[in-house]
Design a protein around this motif. Structure first.
Motif, PDB file in Angstrom:
ATOM      1  N   ARG A  90       7.924  -2.270 -10.730  1.00 16.58           N
ATOM      2  CA  ARG A  90       8.583  -0.962 -10.634  1.00 16.58           C
ATOM      3  C   ARG A  90       7.585   0.186 -10.450  1.00 16.58           C
ATOM      4  N   PRO A  91       6.746   0.076  -9.420  1.00 11.63           N
ATOM      5  CA  PRO A  91       5.775   1.145  -9.185  1.00 11.63           C
ATOM      6  C   PRO A  91       6.496   2.435  -8.801  1.00 11.63           C
ATOM      7  N   ASP A  92       5.935   3.560  -9.249  1.00 16.88           N
ATOM      8  CA  ASP A  92       6.592   4.838  -8.955  1.00 16.88           C
ATOM      9  C   ASP A  92       5.672   5.836  -8.258  1.00 16.88           C
ATOM     10  N   ASP A  93       4.471   5.380  -7.879  1.00 20.27           N
ATOM     11  CA  ASP A  93       3.588   6.305  -7.169  1.00 20.27           C
ATOM     12  C   ASP A  93       2.763   5.560  -6.132  1.00 20.27           C
ATOM     13  N   ALA A  94       2.500   6.237  -5.024  1.00 20.08           N
ATOM     14  CA  ALA A  94       1.742   5.631  -3.934  1.00 20.08           C
ATOM     15  C   ALA A  94       0.302   5.357  -4.330  1.00 20.08           C
ATOM     16  N   GLY A  95      -0.252   6.142  -5.247  1.00 21.47           N
ATOM     17  CA  GLY A  95      -1.645   5.976  -5.642  1.00 21.47           C
ATOM     18  C   GLY A  95      -1.947   4.615  -6.241  1.00 21.47           C
ATOM     19  N   SER A  96      -1.109   4.159  -7.150  1.00 17.94           N
ATOM     20  CA  SER A  96      -1.353   2.847  -7.773  1.00 17.94           C
ATOM     21  C   SER A  96      -1.177   1.720  -6.758  1.00 17.94           C
ATOM     22  N   ILE A  97      -0.242   1.879  -5.840  1.00 20.45           N
ATOM     23  CA  ILE A  97      -0.041   0.870  -4.796  1.00 20.45           C
ATOM     24  C   ILE A  97      -1.235   0.856  -3.858  1.00 20.45           C
ATOM     25  N   ALA A  98      -1.696   2.043  -3.461  1.00 24.09           N
ATOM     26  CA  ALA A  98      -2.855   2.136  -2.561  1.00 24.09           C
ATOM     27  C   ALA A  98      -4.101   1.552  -3.207  1.00 24.09           C
ATOM     28  N   GLN A  99      -4.276   1.752  -4.486  1.00 23.87           N
ATOM     29  CA  GLN A  99      -5.431   1.202  -5.186  1.00 23.87           C
ATOM     30  C   GLN A  99      -5.386  -0.330  -5.182  1.00 23.87           C
ATOM     31  N   ALA A 100      -4.220  -0.900  -5.420  1.00 26.99           N
ATOM     32  CA  ALA A 100      -4.071  -2.354  -5.409  1.00 26.99           C
ATOM     33  C   ALA A 100      -4.260  -2.905  -3.999  1.00 26.99           C
ATOM     34  N   LEU A 101      -3.761  -2.181  -2.989  1.00 27.58           N
ATOM     35  CA  LEU A 101      -3.956  -2.608  -1.598  1.00 27.58           C
ATOM     36  C   LEU A 101      -5.431  -2.588  -1.230  1.00 27.58           C
ATOM     37  N   ALA A 102      -6.153  -1.554  -1.660  1.00 28.15           N
ATOM     38  CA  ALA A 102      -7.584  -1.451  -1.350  1.00 28.15           C
ATOM     39  C   ALA A 102      -8.357  -2.633  -1.931  1.00 28.15           C
ATOM     40  N   ALA A 103      -7.914  -3.128  -3.076  1.00 26.85           N
ATOM     41  CA  ALA A 103      -8.604  -4.250  -3.730  1.00 26.85           C
ATOM     42  C   ALA A 103      -8.469  -5.548  -2.935  1.00 26.85           C
ATOM     43  N   ILE A 104      -7.406  -5.693  -2.152  1.00 24.24           N
ATOM     44  CA  ILE A 104      -7.233  -6.931  -1.367  1.00 24.24           C
ATOM     45  C   ILE A 104      -7.605  -6.745   0.092  1.00 24.24           C
ATOM     46  N   ASP A 105      -7.709  -5.511   0.550  1.00 24.69           N
ATOM     47  CA  ASP A 105      -7.963  -5.207   1.953  1.00 24.69           C
ATOM     48  C   ASP A 105      -9.441  -4.872   2.161  1.00 24.69           C
ATOM     49  N   ALA A 106     -10.282  -5.851   1.909  1.00 23.34           N
ATOM     50  CA  ALA A 106     -11.729  -5.617   2.011  1.00 23.34           C
ATOM     51  C   ALA A 106     -12.248  -6.031   3.368  1.00 23.34           C
TER      52      ALA A 106
END
Length: 106
Positions: A90-106
């Protein structure tokens, strides 16, 4: 970014074998939490166009969601080469999603 929930999910073996970065999103089209999270997911995904996005309709008896122990929607599972790196429920902000995406998108 995928916009429609797939009613036919891949099996767990196929997901585990996927190379690279994958965002696995579990939810339903009628879920208010899921609909509410879509703008944040879209904003975060815009900066990560190479990340594969699988949007899977979940529910009782759906084996892929059960294999990941999904309890609430939406659940976002961030995979790198088929291995779970992180998840957001239940994410509610783009920042936390973007941070998790950055961790896998190396």
């Amino acid at each position: 970014m995928e916009t429609t929930y797939a009613t036919q999910a891949p099996d767990r073996q196929a997901v585990d074998a996927m190379p690279g970065a994958t965002l696995l999103e579990f939810g339903t089209p009628w879920c208010g939490w899921c609909r509410g999270a879509q703008p944040a997911i879209a904003t975060a995904m815009a900066s990560h166009p190479k990340v594969r996005h699988l949007k899977v309709e979940d529910g009782s008896g759906r084996p892929l969601g059960r294999s990941y122990r999904v309890k609430l929607w939406p659940t976002l599972i961030f995979l790198r080469d088929g291995v779970e790196v992180s998840r957001l429920v239940r994410p509610d902000d783009a920042g936390s999603i973007a941070q998790a995406l950055a961790a896998i998108d190396a």
